[in-house]
Design a protein around this motif. Sequence first.
Motif, PDB file in Angstrom:
ATOM      1  N   GLU A  71      -6.242  -2.306  -2.334  1.00 16.19           N
ATOM      2  CA  GLU A  71      -5.380  -1.961  -1.197  1.00 16.19           C
ATOM      3  C   GLU A  71      -5.341  -3.105  -0.187  1.00 16.19           C
ATOM      4  O   GLU A  71      -6.173  -3.959  -0.178  1.00 16.19           O
ATOM      5  CB  GLU A  71      -5.882  -0.667  -0.526  1.00 16.19           C
ATOM      6  CG  GLU A  71      -7.351  -0.724  -0.098  1.00 16.19           C
ATOM      7  CD  GLU A  71      -7.558  -0.756   1.390  1.00 16.19           C
ATOM      8  OE1 GLU A  71      -6.692  -1.285   2.089  1.00 16.19           O
ATOM      9  OE2 GLU A  71      -8.570  -0.257   1.845  1.00 16.19           O
TER      10      GLU A  71
ATOM     11  N   TYR B 141     -12.310  -4.216  -1.078  1.00 15.22           N
ATOM     12  CA  TYR B 141     -11.036  -3.525  -1.346  1.00 15.22           C
ATOM     13  C   TYR B 141     -10.929  -3.176  -2.827  1.00 15.22           C
ATOM     14  O   TYR B 141     -10.092  -3.692  -3.553  1.00 15.22           O
ATOM     15  CB  TYR B 141      -9.830  -4.352  -0.867  1.00 15.22           C
ATOM     16  CG  TYR B 141      -9.714  -5.750  -1.416  1.00 15.22           C
ATOM     17  CD1 TYR B 141      -8.776  -6.076  -2.393  1.00 15.22           C
ATOM     18  CD2 TYR B 141     -10.536  -6.772  -0.947  1.00 15.22           C
ATOM     19  CE1 TYR B 141      -8.666  -7.347  -2.892  1.00 15.22           C
ATOM     20  CE2 TYR B 141     -10.440  -8.061  -1.434  1.00 15.22           C
ATOM     21  CZ  TYR B 141      -9.489  -8.337  -2.410  1.00 15.22           C
ATOM     22  OH  TYR B 141      -9.382  -9.602  -2.908  1.00 15.22           O
TER      23      TYR B 141
ATOM     24  N   ARG C 149       0.832  -1.200   0.000  1.00 17.32           N
ATOM     25  CA  ARG C 149       0.000   0.000   0.000  1.00 17.32           C
ATOM     26  C   ARG C 149       0.868   1.251   0.000  1.00 17.32           C
ATOM     27  O   ARG C 149       0.649   2.186  -0.756  1.00 17.32           O
ATOM     28  CB  ARG C 149      -0.864  -0.021   1.261  1.00 17.32           C
ATOM     29  CG  ARG C 149      -2.326   0.133   0.986  1.00 17.32           C
ATOM     30  CD  ARG C 149      -3.175   0.180   2.221  1.00 17.32           C
ATOM     31  NE  ARG C 149      -2.663  -0.455   3.408  1.00 17.32           N
ATOM     32  CZ  ARG C 149      -3.010  -1.651   3.814  1.00 17.32           C
ATOM     33  NH1 ARG C 149      -3.861  -2.377   3.126  1.00 17.32           N
ATOM     34  NH2 ARG C 149      -2.518  -2.155   4.934  1.00 17.32           N
TER      35      ARG C 149
ATOM     36  N   LYS D 165     -13.852  -8.492  -3.663  1.00 16.79           N
ATOM     37  CA  LYS D 165     -12.828  -7.484  -3.979  1.00 16.79           C
ATOM     38  C   LYS D 165     -13.492  -6.150  -4.257  1.00 16.79           C
ATOM     39  O   LYS D 165     -13.130  -5.110  -3.698  1.00 16.79           O
ATOM     40  CB  LYS D 165     -12.028  -7.926  -5.205  1.00 16.79           C
ATOM     41  CG  LYS D 165     -10.946  -6.940  -5.623  1.00 16.79           C
ATOM     42  CD  LYS D 165     -10.130  -7.509  -6.795  1.00 16.79           C
ATOM     43  CE  LYS D 165      -8.840  -6.756  -7.043  1.00 16.79           C
ATOM     44  NZ  LYS D 165      -8.965  -5.339  -7.287  1.00 16.79           N
TER      45      LYS D 165
END
Lengths: 601, 170, 392, 176
Positions: free
Chosen positions: D176, D172, A584, D168
Amino acid sequence: MRDVLSPFTAWKHLFREPVTVLDPLNDRPGADRYRGFHQNDLEKCIGCGTCEVICQNAAIDMVPVSDPEDGDSGLRPMIDYGRCCWCALCVDVCMTGSLTMSNDYVWADANPDVFRFTPGVDPKPWNEEEKGYQRPGARVLASTERVHMGERTAKDRIDNFEEIVAGYTREEAMIEADRCVECGLCVATCPAHMDIPDYIKAIREQDYDKGLQLLYQTNPFSEVCGRVCTHNCETACAARHDGDPIAIRWLKRHITDEVPYERYVDLIGKPEAATGRKVAIVGSGPAGLTTAYDLARMGHKVVVYEARKSPGGMPRYGIPEYRLPYDMLDRDIDVIRAMGVEIVCNTRIGEDITMETLRADNDAVVLSIGLHLGRSTRIPGAESPDVDTAVPLLRKITDGEEVPVPEKLVVIGGGNVAMDIARSMARLQQVKHGKVGVTVTALESFDHFLADADEVRESREEGIEIFDARGPQEIVTFKSGKRKGRVKGLRTWLCDSIFDDQGRFNPHYDESDELVHPADMVIEAIGQAADVSILGKDLTEALEWTRGRIRVDVDGQTSEPWLWSAGDCVNGPDVVHAVADGHRVAQSINAMLAAKEEAAT
Amino acid sequence: MSKAKALSKMTTVGEVLEAAAEFDREAHSFYTDLIPRISKNIRYLVEDLARDELRHIRMLSKLAKNPEVAAHMQDEIKRPQADRKFTDAAHAPELGDNPDDQEVLLYALAREQIAIEEYSELAENTEPGLLHDTFQFLANEERKHKADLEALYYEIVHTAAAPLRHNRQH
Amino acid sequence: MFKIEPDRSQYPAHNPDGSCDIDLSSGKYVKIWHGPNHPGITGNMSLELTICGDEVVEGRTRVGYLHRGFEKLMERRTFIQVFPIVCRVCVPEPDLNEYCYAAAIEELAGIEVPDYANWMRTLILEMGRFNSYMMYLGGQSGSLGMGVIGQWTTYVRDLMLDRFEELTGARVYHMFILPGGVRDVLPDGFAARMEETLKTAERYLDDVDKVMFQNAVFNKRTRGVGYIDPALFDSYGVTGPTARAGGATTDVRRDAPYLKYDELDFEPVTGTDSDIWARADVRRRDTRLSIDLIRQILVKMQKPGEYFAKIPNVLHWKIPYGETYIRGESSRGEYGYYLVTDGTGYPRRINVRGPSYTHAMALLERLIVNTNISDVGALMVSLHTYPPEIER
Amino acid sequence: MRALYDRLKDRFQLGELTRQRPDLGFVTVGRDHLRALLVELKDVEGFTHLVLFTAVDWLEDGQFQLTYLLNNRATAQDLGVRLMIPREGASMDTIHDLWPTAETYQRELYEMFGIDFPGSPRVDEDFILEGWTDLPPNRRDFDTKEYSEATFAERAGRESHDPRDHMKQKLYPDGE
């Protein structure tokens, strides 16, 4: 003549009751195991979609019904009865046993569209019907038992630090990989969102090169994670509802075992062209090195600063070698180095180089310093020279420094770190004294134990005594004599409840149940803290904090635009979570650098 | 409040409440003084504690102004055994110059324990009725507060136990 | 006894390629369609008949009315997904398909089926055979105008379907014999209810004996009609009751015992005359044999045990290269599955050998010549034809 | 089975014997020897019953496998005779004179696989597929799914979600 008369036998039936009667009032229920309209227990269903996969008529669609969460996609099967052939394979294959069939089979309607519905969601008269087809017994269309993982016996492992787990053979891995149903529920739960079903498929297809490529797309610490990952994925595995979850962690390790190490870098591929941008990373644990790996592959110049003798962070200095051989960690680190990452060891930020210098010399700085300070209980006697905390001791053992090895010692703590130090010390005791004398006292009862069940089991096999639900009250020391001030033992009370009715920590002790665990040494393994003193006063003051930790946004960026932070020091201890953090942060930094590049041109 | 009176066996309700308010005021000013000296990363802890003390002070003063309680201000009650610890703590915080989070919390927990014992004893020493209920209430308040601090202590000190995931601001 | 021997002296001879030069414009011949919607036809099939007066000069079997491409369909399905399809190749006796397919898969994948499952399979196959004969008896009598017998046999068949329903969870397509075993054990009290059903069946069969087999009309119209020379059996792939009615002792249950047939006490039922009547008679007695076998099985079956073998995860089940042929004795004759696998998760080729394929095509086209048009239905039914086997 | 194979192996240049079961074997034979072998098996060795005759499409190898499965009733043994022929312009000698019933098999193979049997009665007459003009449908390169999608309409309004992708997207979305 008989041939002429015999047919008249038929006439006798004229006077019999008819055997078929029209009865429009009463139902004629299907048999007990009749395969009628479907029912679905929404609470049990996890939306894995295996029913959809097995349906040979493509009668099932997975439709959103609730919000997804760990181990539940929130999808539920909708069945098109224009296609259903009532074979019940969907029921047989159901991973949780939620999907069943009622014995209801009569339903007439002029509107064909109503014959497409979501069982359990749409109200139907048979939703509560108890009779009908249910999978008899356990799931049989896929195995429910995990392939046993070979490990060295307690006798073989107690006097050395050699790896315990044997790893799967190809045959074993194939059988284990065969159990996966490829639902992919685990992917969301894995912090790094590894392509778990895909790499398990690669094992089934014996395409280890592809498997390795998949691993490295999301995790440069595959050797490490294949051994010591917290494997949250396995708690989201569809197979766990009816049998053992797939041994995802061991399968990951199996891939790294099977691919010759020389081929790794070739398989992973080369980094992109150099961008000329520079990033400094403080701390060479999984978070820092994952950030470094990603940024280096994007073409940025990355230097990682490490205070200790060798890179690796917690996996090297916190995890004993019998769980994670350091040459395996080195393999991961060397791959990262091969991507162009420079690692400078023996360099402590704040002393050798200041944060200010790093800031001035780089486009971005990443702080991934982990949790390397051991916490103390600070109960009376904790100041004795015979009391130490786990983390520094583990570090000394890794670096080969001498540590005190008394015949009898007590470890305070019930987490994996407590098990790590207990088992490490047990090995040293075995070598030095020929026997093990370690007692572990944990505040938590076995119902709420923190360490993995495997750790507890293996510790016991190695002769370590574990007392659960013991609250440490005092480290008893000699009050006089030659050994004045030296440790004599640990006094504990029974902790009869640790959480209140709201689940908050609120220990209650039974003072009448007191024990003194005799020991020459006490090791505290209750918790760790980050050493944020390296930041210096000014930066500490400039940064925003949240409950003792540096405040970061979703991308790991701190309140300072040049500084990111990742890993245990911001998110608590977890290897694979640190890896996810690293990805990230690298993405975020890369985006910042790209914006800079754009602004410059 | 004279030293001599503080050592006698009996005291008045007014004095007890005053001692309690003093206890909280001292703590409040102690925490407030500590704020600028403590490292920023754990400053939130001291700030929270100072806020809590202020809340206690307000609660006590509101109580004292309650006409029903005020009517009992001069009632004599038995001085609690815990009183000495209570008044001592009000004056002499044993905390180093540069305390860390664990020290601050241990100190705060010890203070809560003293306050709980004080109020509980006072409640025991009074007949059922308004005063008894008041002290009971105060003891419960302190108990709740201590439970909060215990939970915080576990979270901070036992990090291995509770991986913190709440840091990511969405 | 009399036999109708083919006599084509007054009609054009067949060409070597099987065709026949018939001049329809001569007015002497008429071409008619017998089916596909004809009470004398089991299922959707038609006969293209050229007749002269009421005598058939030439007949052609025409199929294709319900072609669903099963064999091709199966090549697109994983091994487990084929399982719900196979039964649909034969409506009246679907279970043999399930057995043959499962056994073929088990053989190529090296799976050992538990003993109890084999008993269960044997039981189901006999129940299926019984049902199929019930349909035949009704059809055979119906083709000669005796409608009431069909009603009786349908009723008895329905009782057996009740037993099927409680055992397998379905009435027509049971889908009970999974590769690896069977789906469940016998329900409680099954044997007693089965005995009741069998007793009822026997009562009705006694009536059928009288009304059908001791019926002058039936005898007149079937004796000597549709004679198949036993010498032709192998040339035309004649098997099962059709062959046994001509004196052959061929019965797969005895010749190549599968499942538990070698532990059962029985002799293949045979006849002598090889005509419609003999075939009906063999089937009638074979029905009684099935009843006897069901009774034997229920006695000999041991207490419920393991009924499903451990099989690989069906979602990625791959079977190594291989080919095999599994046969079983159906109510119509030799039934078999030829399975070829290629190491993938899908079958390379599945070929279903249904007895109707040989009986209703080349054989029927030969038998039908020179028969009376009113006998065509009875003749065709006497071969016990199920068209889906022809056009899998 | 082995003895039979040894008797015939050299005369008909048979390939390896695959003993699938004690009572079932498969041998491969060349086209030149096929007919003689079948005659020998039928008339001398007692394999009088033609159980089935079908083809397997080995598309990748450009070959059809023809399988003649013969049964010896007396010994209850089966022998599968395999013959490989090129897919391109596939054609084979007819055996309808050995077993008249082969006529039906050969009609079907012609229609379903496009394998010609010159001289076989009515071999090019429609068998099952009246008026079919597409590829012979049992060939591996005939795509039934494509055909059905082109021929029949899908039921409207159906939509499914892959659990992994759905999670997904919901949990996210940026990866991420």
